[in-house]
Structures are given as structure tokens and as C-alpha cells.
Design an enzyme around this catalytic site. Structure first.
Site, PDB file in Angstrom:
ATOM      1  N   ALA A  76       0.875  -1.169   0.000  1.00  0.00           N
ATOM      2  CA  ALA A  76       0.000   0.000   0.000  1.00  0.00           C
ATOM      3  C   ALA A  76       0.910   1.215   0.000  1.00  0.00           C
ATOM      4  O   ALA A  76       1.736   1.379   0.898  1.00  0.00           O
ATOM      5  CB  ALA A  76      -0.896  -0.011   1.235  1.00  0.00           C
ATOM      6  N   SER A  77       0.801   2.050  -1.012  1.00  0.00           N
ATOM      7  CA  SER A  77       1.736   3.154  -1.194  1.00  0.00           C
ATOM      8  C   SER A  77       1.650   4.167  -0.055  1.00  0.00           C
ATOM      9  O   SER A  77       0.635   4.280   0.638  1.00  0.00           O
ATOM     10  CB  SER A  77       1.452   3.874  -2.516  1.00  0.00           C
TER      11      SER A  77
END
Length: 407
Positions: A76-77
Site C-alpha cells: 500500500a503506497s
């Protein structure tokens, strides 16, 4: 299961967005993106993460790599990166959007929020475990109308094209021709593009015969699977100093084996930076002027035995020609010893051409210093475009695209 000992998810979400907006890393605002990130619950897409971690400004791994020395397979960035890339994308209500790199499904949910009820979002990933996870999370959080497909992102999704917006959440070394075919003229592409050892989030606007950037921002993403144009190797017998370069560059690491044991040449400029001031623009300018620009990474043990310290040991720009190398360096100045430290920039060279290479780096430091926030323009053309049709600038050829970098 998410747990917390204090603030509610809404409070944590608002604090995170407040901090991102205050930092304002790109100097451009979009209130709709702020609202989307205050509304879509990131923690719901990370059910195994504590609430505080879900709303910390950092990436979260959702699929580890079985190779312990390799990067994770999916993350998840980091939220501030998600934020500025969505600002770069400039999504409108009703847009048709294609995303490469499904991750947790959170970014697709943000995109759906931004496109509204009349918009359409398709997200894809090559890993079926990742798309299965994204599908579950999207369905569980009320985004069942987001389309999730399992395929190589380079193929696009022609069945739902043309797209008004395309965004990649993986690092790309090339721009596949399918994306040109599926992005409408006037549409926007935001992609973490990799060249000359660096990575930048580039926002392109699609024109008839080319794509032209209007925003180039620092970022880091996991590289896409299947593009193998980047090379890397050690240049010392102790495996402490590593180079990263592109396949179109004439760099032979074996020629550099003895270079670091030779006498060095250090050149300095009058340009200085503070402890948290970026000098990243020097690298960008080098990539636009010096074909042999690459990246050097140095293990601290190398400096303990005498190697001159790069400006950033983890990733600094370098120039290589044959058996010679030079790279960016810095040192603390003697001015204001009791105040905030300042560091002057320079370059150190090794090998027969080391002095010349160091001076060439200094030339670009001088060019960068009076215009430190200036961004290059990247113009992308199909790979079969003749030289006569290219704009002026440094040309980097990829299998599917010709990139021209211009200041």
C-alpha cells in the site's frame, strides 16, 4: 483486526491529510483529492494493520517476496505519494480511469470517489493474489462497481477503453504502446518513470503524436514485473559499491574494478544546502545533459576503509566513462558552526577521466543552483518517431517509446 488506543479512524484520517497538505510537497492543491482521502477509510483496506499504522505516512507491505533480499511483491503506497499522484492525475467526475497495480484496492476506491457515480474505474495487477485481495476489500467497503482484472498491466484493458485518465502504481522503465492506444487524446497519464537510476512521478498530457509532461515529482515505487531494461552490478571486489544503469548505456562495471583504488580528484562548488534541503535536481539535470548518468549505492563499510562519501550513500548520481567514474559529494562548511549546518556540493572522480567527470557534475550543480525548483519537460514519442520529429533535448530510447528530456 484494526485496534486503537485513542483517536477515531476519522480523526486519524484528518490528521494525516492535514499533515500532507501542510507539507505540500508539490506546490499544487486539489481540494477534491483532500476530501477523498478524508472520506475513504484506508484502515478498512488494511484490516491486519493497527489503526495508527494504517494512518501513518508510510507504505505497508501486503505481500512479501519469498526472496528475503528482494523488494516486497505488493505494498500500500505511502499516503503523501498517493495524494500528490492523484493531484497530478486531475480526475474529473465522469472520467473513465485505468489503474496499473491494484495493491490493496484503496487507490481504486479513491479514484471511484473522484469519478463519482457516472465514472468508471478499472484496476489491474499481474498477481492473482493481489487482485483477489483488492476485490475482497473493494467489495467489503462498498466499491463493488470497480472493475478488477488480473493481467500484465502493459496490455492495458482495451475492452473498457478509451480512458480519460491512466495511472500506474508501479515503477515503469518503458511506456507500453497499448497505453498510447487506450488513452484518449487530451487525457492524462501519471506514471512512476525510471531512467538513469532515478525514479519520478511524471504527469503526461496525451497529444496527437506525443505525450508531454507538466509535472515531474520525486517518488519511489516497486518496479513492474517484466521490464528488464535496468542493469546493476558491483564495481569492487568486496561488493560494497554498486552501480545501476540502463541497457542503452555503454557501461562495463568490470572496467571499474581498479578505479576506486586509484587517486581521487575532488572538485567543489559554492552551492550549499541545508540538512533537509533537496539537491535532487542536480541528478535530473545530469540526466538531461550527460548520457552516461547512472546511480551509485555505497555500503557504509566502503567509507570506513577510505572511499570518499557520496552525497547520499544509498543513491547518488554518478557519471561513468570507460574505466573512470565520478559522483556527487558534499561536506559541511565552516560557516556558522553554532547555527544550522550548511553543506557545499561537489564531485569526486576516480580513474584517468575522473577529474573531467567531476568537473562536468559541478557544471550541472552550477546550472541547478539558481533555479532549484525548475523541473524538466519530458516528451514521449512512439518508438518509430524519426529524429526530425523530436523536440530538442536529451533522447533516451526505449523499446516502446523515445523520451526527450529538456530544460
Amino acid at each position: 483486526m484494526n485496534t486503537t488506543t485513542g483517536a477515531s479512524p476519522e480523526d486519524l484520517r484528518n490528521r494525516l491529510v492535514d499533515a500532507i497538505v501542510k507539507e505540500d510537497t508539490i506546490g499544487v492543491r486539489d481540494a477534491r483529492v483532500d476530501t477523498a482521502m478524508r472520506t475513504v477509510p484506508r484502515h478498512a483496506f488494511l484490516p491486519d494493520a493497527p489503526l495508527e499504522e494504517a494512518y501513518a505516512n508510510k507504505s505497508v507491505t501486503i505481500k512479501e517476496n519469498p526472496d528475503v533480499d528482494a523488494l516486497p511483491l505488493s505494498c500500500a503506497s505511502q499516503p503523501d505519494v498517493v495524494h500528490f499522484m492523484l493531484v497530478q492525475l486531475a480526475v474529473r467526475e465522469g472520467d473513465n480511469v485505468f489503474e496499473i497495480g491494484a495493491g490493496t484496492g484503496y487507490n481504486a476506491a479513491l479514484l471511484k470517489y473522484l469519478t463519482g457515480p457516472s465514472g468508471h474505474v478499472t484496476t489491474c495487477d499481474i498477481d492473482p493474489d493481489v487482485t483477489a485481495y483488492a476485490r475482497r476489500m473493494l467489495d467489503a467497503n462498498g466499491y463493488g462497481d470497480v472493475r478488477v482484472v488480473t493481467r500484465d498491466g502493459a496490455l492495458g484493458a482495451p475492452e473498457s477503453s478509451p480512458y480519460d485518465r491512466v495511472i500506474a502504481a508501479v515503477g515503469m522503465w518503458d511506456l507500453p504502446g497499448t497505453w498510447w492506444d487506450q488513452l484518449a487524446v487530451g487525457g492524462r497519464l501519471v506514471v512512476p518513470l525510471r531512467w538513469r537510476g532515478l525514479s519520478r512521478s511524471v504527469a503526461f498530457r496525451r497529444e496527437e503524436t506525443r505525450m508531454r509532461s507538466d509535472s515531474v515529482k520525486m517518488c519511489g515505487f516497486l518496479p513492474v514485473i517484466g521490464q528488464d531494461g535496468e542493469r546493476n552490478n558491483y564495481i569492487d571486489d568486496n561488493r560494497l559499491v554498486r552501480l545501476y544503469w540502463d541497457q542503452d548505456q555503454d557501461i562495463a562495471p568490470e572496467l571499474l574494478r581498479d578505479s576506486l583504488s586509484r587517486s581521487k580528484s575532488v572538485a567543489w562548488t559554492n552551492a550549499t544546502v541545508g540538512p533537509v534541503e533537496s539537491f535532487d535536481g542536480v541528478w535530473l539535470r545530469l540526466s538531461a545533459t550527460e548520457r552516461q548518468t547512472c546511480r551509485i549505492t555505497v555500503n557504509p563499510a566502503a567509507m570506513e576503509v577510505g572511499l570518499h562519501r557520496p552525497a547520499s550513500p544509498a543513491l547518488s548520481p554518478a557519471l561513468v566513462e570507460g574505466d573512470s567514474i565520478a559522483y556527487l559529494t558534499l561536506e559541511r562548511t565552516a560557516e556558522n558552526p553554532d547555527g544550522e549546518p550548511r553543506f557545499r556540493l561537489g564531485a569526486v572522480g576516480y580513474g584517468p577521466a575522473g577529474t573531467d567527470l567531476a568537473e562536468r557534475i559541478c557544471t550541472q550543480i552550477h546550472a541547478w543552483s539558481p533555479a532549484r525548483t525548475a523541473e524538466p519537460v519530458l516528451t514521449a514519442y512512439p518508438a518509430d518517431t524519426p529524429d526530425s520529429d523530436l523536440t530538442d533535448g536529451a533522447v533516451i530510447d526505449r523499446p516502446s517509446v523515445r523520451l526527450v528530456i529538456t530544460y
